[in-house]
Design a protein around this motif. Structure first.
Motif, PDB file in Angstrom:
ATOM      1  N   PRO A  46      -6.370  10.187   9.023  1.00  0.00           N
ATOM      2  CA  PRO A  46      -7.737  10.528   8.581  1.00  0.00           C
ATOM      3  C   PRO A  46      -8.791   9.994   9.549  1.00  0.00           C
ATOM      4  O   PRO A  46      -8.575   8.990  10.236  1.00  0.00           O
ATOM      5  CB  PRO A  46      -7.844   9.851   7.210  1.00  0.00           C
ATOM      6  CG  PRO A  46      -6.428   9.688   6.749  1.00  0.00           C
ATOM      7  CD  PRO A  46      -5.612   9.461   7.982  1.00  0.00           C
ATOM      8  N   ALA A  47      -9.951  10.656   9.567  1.00  0.00           N
ATOM      9  CA  ALA A  47     -11.021  10.277  10.493  1.00  0.00           C
ATOM     10  C   ALA A  47     -11.579   8.897  10.202  1.00  0.00           C
ATOM     11  O   ALA A  47     -12.108   8.230  11.096  1.00  0.00           O
ATOM     12  CB  ALA A  47     -12.140  11.322  10.452  1.00  0.00           C
ATOM     13  N   ASP A  48     -11.481   8.454   8.935  1.00  0.00           N
ATOM     14  CA  ASP A  48     -12.047   7.145   8.590  1.00  0.00           C
ATOM     15  C   ASP A  48     -11.019   6.019   8.700  1.00  0.00           C
ATOM     16  O   ASP A  48     -11.214   4.927   8.174  1.00  0.00           O
ATOM     17  CB  ASP A  48     -12.631   7.176   7.181  1.00  0.00           C
ATOM     18  CG  ASP A  48     -11.591   7.522   6.112  1.00  0.00           C
ATOM     19  OD1 ASP A  48     -10.454   7.908   6.493  1.00  0.00           O
ATOM     20  OD2 ASP A  48     -11.896   7.413   4.915  1.00  0.00           O
ATOM     21  N   LEU A  49      -9.934   6.262   9.416  1.00  0.00           N
ATOM     22  CA  LEU A  49      -8.880   5.258   9.574  1.00  0.00           C
ATOM     23  C   LEU A  49      -9.419   4.021  10.295  1.00  0.00           C
ATOM     24  O   LEU A  49     -10.210   4.119  11.230  1.00  0.00           O
ATOM     25  CB  LEU A  49      -7.724   5.850  10.401  1.00  0.00           C
ATOM     26  CG  LEU A  49      -6.524   4.935  10.637  1.00  0.00           C
ATOM     27  CD1 LEU A  49      -5.631   4.917   9.402  1.00  0.00           C
ATOM     28  CD2 LEU A  49      -5.729   5.387  11.855  1.00  0.00           C
ATOM     29  N   ASP A  50      -8.981   2.831   9.846  1.00  0.00           N
ATOM     30  CA  ASP A  50      -9.217   1.603  10.607  1.00  0.00           C
ATOM     31  C   ASP A  50      -8.038   0.658  10.375  1.00  0.00           C
ATOM     32  O   ASP A  50      -7.086   0.995   9.666  1.00  0.00           O
ATOM     33  CB  ASP A  50     -10.548   0.949  10.245  1.00  0.00           C
ATOM     34  CG  ASP A  50     -10.630   0.496   8.785  1.00  0.00           C
ATOM     35  OD1 ASP A  50      -9.577   0.179   8.189  1.00  0.00           O
ATOM     36  OD2 ASP A  50     -11.746   0.465   8.244  1.00  0.00           O
ATOM     37  N   THR A  82      -6.987   0.004   6.738  1.00  0.00           N
ATOM     38  CA  THR A  82      -6.604   1.116   5.857  1.00  0.00           C
ATOM     39  C   THR A  82      -5.240   0.827   5.243  1.00  0.00           C
ATOM     40  O   THR A  82      -4.280   0.517   5.950  1.00  0.00           O
ATOM     41  CB  THR A  82      -6.552   2.433   6.633  1.00  0.00           C
ATOM     42  OG1 THR A  82      -7.855   2.720   7.155  1.00  0.00           O
ATOM     43  CG2 THR A  82      -6.101   3.580   5.740  1.00  0.00           C
ATOM     44  N   ARG A 121      -9.377   2.682  19.626  1.00  0.00           N
ATOM     45  CA  ARG A 121     -10.706   3.068  19.145  1.00  0.00           C
ATOM     46  C   ARG A 121     -11.438   3.855  20.220  1.00  0.00           C
ATOM     47  O   ARG A 121     -11.565   3.405  21.348  1.00  0.00           O
ATOM     48  CB  ARG A 121     -11.492   1.817  18.746  1.00  0.00           C
ATOM     49  CG  ARG A 121     -10.879   1.110  17.541  1.00  0.00           C
ATOM     50  CD  ARG A 121     -11.340  -0.324  17.385  1.00  0.00           C
ATOM     51  NE  ARG A 121     -10.632  -0.981  16.280  1.00  0.00           N
ATOM     52  CZ  ARG A 121      -9.428  -1.504  16.368  1.00  0.00           C
ATOM     53  NH1 ARG A 121      -8.779  -1.453  17.514  1.00  0.00           N
ATOM     54  NH2 ARG A 121      -8.852  -2.067  15.314  1.00  0.00           N
ATOM     55  N   GLY A 159     -16.079   5.739  18.157  1.00  0.00           N
ATOM     56  CA  GLY A 159     -16.288   5.314  16.785  1.00  0.00           C
ATOM     57  C   GLY A 159     -15.159   5.654  15.838  1.00  0.00           C
ATOM     58  O   GLY A 159     -15.274   5.423  14.634  1.00  0.00           O
ATOM     59  N   GLN A 160     -14.061   6.200  16.363  1.00  0.00           N
ATOM     60  CA  GLN A 160     -12.940   6.574  15.496  1.00  0.00           C
ATOM     61  C   GLN A 160     -11.690   5.832  15.942  1.00  0.00           C
ATOM     62  O   GLN A 160     -11.471   5.607  17.138  1.00  0.00           O
ATOM     63  CB  GLN A 160     -12.702   8.091  15.563  1.00  0.00           C
ATOM     64  CG  GLN A 160     -11.640   8.581  14.578  1.00  0.00           C
ATOM     65  CD  GLN A 160     -11.539  10.111  14.576  1.00  0.00           C
ATOM     66  OE1 GLN A 160     -12.420  10.806  15.105  1.00  0.00           O
ATOM     67  NE2 GLN A 160     -10.473  10.628  13.982  1.00  0.00           N
ATOM     68  N   THR A 161     -10.855   5.463  14.972  1.00  0.00           N
ATOM     69  CA  THR A 161      -9.613   4.751  15.262  1.00  0.00           C
ATOM     70  C   THR A 161      -8.437   5.722  15.207  1.00  0.00           C
ATOM     71  O   THR A 161      -8.309   6.512  14.263  1.00  0.00           O
ATOM     72  CB  THR A 161      -9.387   3.611  14.252  1.00  0.00           C
ATOM     73  OG1 THR A 161     -10.490   2.709  14.317  1.00  0.00           O
ATOM     74  CG2 THR A 161      -8.107   2.858  14.562  1.00  0.00           C
ATOM     75  N   HIS A 162      -7.586   5.670  16.227  1.00  0.00           N
ATOM     76  CA  HIS A 162      -6.408   6.545  16.313  1.00  0.00           C
ATOM     77  C   HIS A 162      -5.143   5.692  16.317  1.00  0.00           C
ATOM     78  O   HIS A 162      -5.098   4.629  16.943  1.00  0.00           O
ATOM     79  CB  HIS A 162      -6.452   7.388  17.591  1.00  0.00           C
ATOM     80  CG  HIS A 162      -7.691   8.209  17.732  1.00  0.00           C
ATOM     81  ND1 HIS A 162      -7.806   9.492  17.233  1.00  0.00           N
ATOM     82  CD2 HIS A 162      -8.890   7.918  18.309  1.00  0.00           C
ATOM     83  CE1 HIS A 162      -9.019   9.967  17.503  1.00  0.00           C
ATOM     84  NE2 HIS A 162      -9.698   9.023  18.157  1.00  0.00           N
ATOM     85  N   TRP A 206      -1.077  12.393   2.750  1.00  0.00           N
ATOM     86  CA  TRP A 206      -1.882  12.185   3.956  1.00  0.00           C
ATOM     87  C   TRP A 206      -1.115  11.392   5.009  1.00  0.00           C
ATOM     88  O   TRP A 206      -1.237  11.626   6.215  1.00  0.00           O
ATOM     89  CB  TRP A 206      -3.188  11.457   3.611  1.00  0.00           C
ATOM     90  CG  TRP A 206      -2.999  10.012   3.179  1.00  0.00           C
ATOM     91  CD1 TRP A 206      -2.814   9.563   1.912  1.00  0.00           C
ATOM     92  CD2 TRP A 206      -2.966   8.858   4.037  1.00  0.00           C
ATOM     93  NE1 TRP A 206      -2.667   8.197   1.895  1.00  0.00           N
ATOM     94  CE2 TRP A 206      -2.770   7.728   3.207  1.00  0.00           C
ATOM     95  CE3 TRP A 206      -3.098   8.660   5.405  1.00  0.00           C
ATOM     96  CZ2 TRP A 206      -2.674   6.434   3.700  1.00  0.00           C
ATOM     97  CZ3 TRP A 206      -3.015   7.374   5.906  1.00  0.00           C
ATOM     98  CH2 TRP A 206      -2.804   6.268   5.055  1.00  0.00           C
TER      99      TRP A 206
END
Length: 445
Positions: A107-111, A114, A170, A173-176, A201
């Motif tokens: 998901p895009a809001d992954l950190d 999560t 990172r 601004g997004q975590t992969h 998911w």
């Protein structure tokens, strides 16, 4: 009649009783310790000498050093060992090997915090080896929760990891969540899937992956591209393609370019440097032994290992080997001689002539079963064994002597204590009597 101090008198007499023994024991202990230290110094010098011998006498190295040069830098590097044959080769670099890197569809809001499922399995496969990670074991603190950071740690630290690195990257601004193979090549592609988690998911993320770097093998041609001998390898280093030569590719050439020229030849300077290292180690060994075995003189003390049988044996055997004949030749014939002081010297001009005119004979004299370097290694081996070596045996024996002296000194301490107690009692009684007599005499004025 004056009184005296019983403690001082007891101390002086008890010390007098044991002092000769203490001095004798201390001198003996100091002598043994000095011999242990000296043997350690000689042993260290002998090990350094053996290292120099080994560096010139192994499966990949001998007295003759070879060099490999490439006509153009940046595409290919090469190293040549002792078995490499002199010659020129054409090499074309078509492709370098790369490792597989993929990004999962998280998901895009992954950190890092999560939470992930704590049931089910995550399977990671590389080159036929699979890690089936039980997600219930990812929770290490026992709070019933597991995070992406925990998952990264669990994958990377699992003893059954087949060759996968997990990372959180990172960007913008997004975590992969990324997975990378630790080895290059097509065979080391990463395959991943999750099952039984109850979280769509999470499982979908490992189904919808995208390649960041596609795995590929290295490809080279011995000869021209398309017409030479094509070779592939999962690693960028090709070993044994040419006898005694390792090739490492770093950049692909453009199709149609001329192949690179690889030249293999003798490295005369490196060979001479290696021989000088051998000579320096020999001279260091001999100087060290001379330092501790000297018979002494008017202005020089006798060495602590003078007439030592172990060192005499080393020097005798080594001298015999160094002055011996191997493959019909002696060291003196190639410019390596022992002078009157026992120091090994190199006649550079004579050695260079031997390299140039008779390198095969030079190699045969130094290397091979039963020849010079092999004979040296065989000779020093019994002295340097870690558990049964003659140096260890000698040092252990001397240490036992010191231990026995320690026992004698402990006994002497007890003897001192007993003597001190006896003298103290006697002088205390005497001092009491003298005090009483003085008091009695004073009554009569």
């Amino acid at each position: 009649m004056s009184s005296f101090d019983p403690i001082t008198m007891a101390t002086n007499l008890a010390t007098y009783d044991v002092q000769p023994f203490q001095q004798r024991y201390q001198m003996q202990a100091d002598k043994y310790q000095a011999q242990i230290t000296a043997l350690g110094k000689v042993e260290s010098a002998l090990r350094e000498f053996r290292t120099a011998v080994t560096n010139m006498n192994s499966s990949s190295s001998n007295i003759i050093k070879n060099t490999a040069t490439v006509s153009q830098e940046g595409f290919l590097s090469a190293t040549a060992n002792a078995s490499a044959m002199a010659g020129s080769y054409q090499v074309f670099v078509e492709q370098v090997a790369t490792a597989h890197q993929l990004s999962t569809g998280m998901p895009a809001d992954l950190d890092a915090n999560t939470e992930i499922p704590t049931t089910g399995t995550l399977d990671l496969t590389v080159d036929g080896k699979t890690l089936s990670l039980d997600l219930s074991t990812v929770d290490t603190d026992g709070d019933g929760k597991a995070t992406m950071a925990d998952l990264v740690s669990a994958i990377n630290n699992d003893p059954d990891n087949p060759g996968v690195n997990a990372t959180l990257v990172r960007s913008n601004g997004q975590t992969h969540f990324m997975l990378s193979s630790t080895e290059t090549g097509v065979a080391n592609s990463v395959n991943v899937s999750a099952s039984g988690t109850g979280a769509s998911w999470f499982e979908d993320a490992f189904t919808n992956t995208s390649n960041i770097s596609t795995p590929q093998d290295a490809v080279i041609w011995l000869g021209a591209e398309g017409s030479g001998l094509k070779l592939t390898n999962s690693s960028n280093t090709f070993t044994g393609v040419i006898d005694g030569v390792d090739l490492t590719v770093s950049k692909a050439q453009v199709s149609g370019e001329q192949p690179l020229t690889l030249t293999i030849g003798a490295d005369d300077e490196a060979t001479k440097e290696q021989v000088n290292a051998f000579i320096d180690a020999y001279n260091t060994l001999m100087s060290t032994m001379d330092e501790y075995t000297g018979i002494g003189g008017e202005d020089k003390a006798r060495g602590v290992l003078a007439s030592d049988p172990t060192l005499r044996s080393i020097e005798s055997q080594l001298t015999s080997i160094i002055r011996g004949e191997y493959n019909g030749m002696r060291l003196s014939e190639v410019g390596i001689e022992i002078d009157r002081s026992g120091k090994m010297t190199l006649d550079a001009t004579k050695f260079e002539e031997a390299q140039k005119n008779n390198s095969a004979a030079l190699e045969a004299m130094f290397n091979g079963d039963g020849n010079l370097l092999d004979s040296i290694d065989t000779m020093v081996d019994p002295f340097l064994k870690s558990t049964t070596g003659l140096f260890k045996t000698r040092k252990d024996s001397l240490q036992q002597n010191i231990s026995r002296i320690d026992d004698k000194q402990a006994t002497l301490e007890r003897k001192y204590d007993m003597a001190y107690s006896r003298y103290l009692k006697q002088f205390t009684q005497m001092n009491t009597l003298m005090t009483q007599m003085n008091q009695t005499m004073s009554m009569f004025g």
